[in-house]
Design an enzyme around this catalytic site. Structure first.
Site, short mmCIF file in Angstrom:
data_model
loop_
_atom_site.label_atom_id
_atom_site.label_comp_id
_atom_site.label_asym_id
_atom_site.label_seq_id
_atom_site.Cartn_x
_atom_site.Cartn_y
_atom_site.Cartn_z
CG PHE A 142 -1.91 1.19 1.14
CD1 PHE A 142 -3.07 1.08 0.40
CD2 PHE A 142 -1.64 2.39 1.76
CE1 PHE A 142 -3.97 2.15 0.28
CE2 PHE A 142 -2.52 3.47 1.66
CZ PHE A 142 -3.68 3.35 0.92
CG ASP A 227 5.52 3.60 1.93
OD1 ASP A 227 5.51 4.15 3.06
OD2 ASP A 227 4.51 3.53 1.20
CE LYS A 256 -0.51 5.44 7.75
NZ LYS A 256 -1.92 5.61 8.06
C1 LIG Z 1 2.78 2.27 3.87
C2 LIG Z 1 1.90 3.42 3.53
N1 LIG Z 1 2.28 4.26 2.56
C3 LIG Z 1 1.53 5.32 2.23
C4 LIG Z 1 0.33 5.56 2.85
C5 LIG Z 1 -0.49 6.74 2.43
O1 LIG Z 1 -0.42 7.74 3.41
P1 LIG Z 1 -1.49 8.92 3.45
O2 LIG Z 1 -2.79 8.30 3.84
O3 LIG Z 1 -0.94 9.87 4.47
O4 LIG Z 1 -1.54 9.51 2.09
C6 LIG Z 1 -0.11 4.71 3.88
C7 LIG Z 1 -1.39 4.93 4.56
O5 LIG Z 1 -1.94 4.09 5.21
C8 LIG Z 1 0.70 3.60 4.22
O6 LIG Z 1 0.34 2.75 5.17
#
Ligand SMILES: Cc1ncc(COP(=O)(O)O)c(C=O)c1O
Length: 333
Positions: A142, A227, A256
């Site tokens: 994700f 990520d 986050k």
């Molecule tokens: C691993 C990861 N990358 C990116 C995101 C996307 O982040 P945002 O919701 O702040 O755009 C998330 C959100 O859950 C995530 O868990």
């Protein structure tokens, strides 16, 4: 139980006036303190969700509240055409505590990943020329909900309904080095993955997996992007999850818990990669405002100085002993 009319009103109004993009619980939260929250009927909840990996210092953190108030009274926002001290301080702190040399600030995890995708492609174009733009990411990954990041997300349910997706993304199973090696044709510029998959179901890498991925990327001159939007900022007992595995990426993304609830994201890279981003190559109005970066700096200082990261490490060890494994599974589907 009789519904508090206020509750009904808030929930009914929300359902009436907002897009129905969230399947919500019928709870209206009004207050938080530490790891507890209260609804508008006074009911107390132990908050295991923490804003989905966001509120690591808890609700109503004195550090966050104090910094917000003080910085609000000084300076909330200026354009990135000017320098500000909180932004510079936070960038320096992130660099001093990571593999990275440079930081780009934005507002969310998706934006941080967008920046990472753009930097990887631009770097590759400048260093190797055209036709080398494919980014390999993992099944069940994700990376966000913008068009580029959902194109990079290995879950068909997230992508459904948004064709045509962006070109140039290829997927392989997580924890499968052979599959990654096979997918690494000459058109590949980057490999993008979560060191521990979050939304895919809390999936840990096999012990040597990330090291092998690092080696493959280095051998082929392919950029490695981690990520760490969900697993970063001390949540695994080290400031960044990849530190458990004795390797470093070329690019890392954060969001986050970086602001403990104040929206902020960051994309970090080595100097070598960073040179591909010059003036005008990437930008955002709200990225790294004095307010956001002052809060994030206070959060990072607290994470490091007040024992939060070591506490996560200690509690992680207790649960590891209890379950005899570091996280739920290490699958490779
Ligand atoms: C691993 C990861 N990358 C990116 C995101 C996307 O982040 P945002 O919701 O702040 O755009 C998330 C959100 O859950 C995530 O868990």
């Amino acid at each position: 139980m009789e519904k508090n009319p206020e509750t009904t009103t808030t929930q009914v109004r929300a359902d009436r006036y907002m897009f129905q993009t969230y399947g919500r619980f019928p709870v209206t939260l009004v207050k938080g303190d530490g790891c507890r929250v209260w609804d508008d009927e006074g009911k107390e909840y132990l908050d295991f969700v923490a804003g989905i990996a966001v509120c690591s210092l808890g609700h109503g953190s004195p550090v966050v509240c104090r910094t917000l108030k003080e910085q609000c009274e000084k300076l909330v926002h200026v354009s990135n055409l000017y320098y500000t001290e909180p932004q510079t301080d936070l960038a320096q702190m992130l660099v001093e505590h990571s593999f990275a040399d440079r930081v780009f600030f934005c507002n969310s995890g998706a934006e941080a990943n967008e920046a990472a995708i753009k930097l990887a492609r631009k770097y590759s174009l400048e260093k190797f020329g055209p036709d080398r733009h494919v980014i390999i990411s993992m099944n069940n990954s994700f990376h966000g909900r913008t068009m580029a990041t959902l194109s990079a997300t290995g879950q068909s349910k997230i992508q459904a309904g948004y064709d045509p997706l962006l070109q140039g993304f290829r997927f392989v199973p997580f924890n499968d080095v052979a599959a990654l090696d096979e997918a690494m044709d000459k058109d590949v510029c980057a490999v993008m993955l979560e060191p521990i998959q979050g939304e895919g179901g809390v999936v840990c890498p096999a012990p040597d997996y990330l090291k092998q991925v690092r080696t493959l990327c280095s051998e082929k001159g392919v950029t490695l992007i981690f990520d760490e939007v969900q697993v970063g900022m001390g949540r695994t007992g080290k400031l960044f999850a990849h530190e458990h595995f004795g390797i470093a990426p070329d690019i890392m993304t954060l969001a986050k818990a970086l602001g403990n609830g104040f929206p902020i994201g960051a994309m970090l890279s080595t100097n070598k990669m960073g040179q591909a981003f010059g003036p005008g190559s990437h930008a955002t109005t709200f990225g790294g405002t004095p307010l956001a970066t002052a809060v994030s700096k206070a959060v990072l200082q607290s994470l490091l100085q007040d024992g939060w990261v070591t506490n996560a490490e200690k509690n992680g060890r207790i649960s590891q002993v209890r379950t005899e494994q570091p996280c739920r599974k290490t699958r490779n589907d």
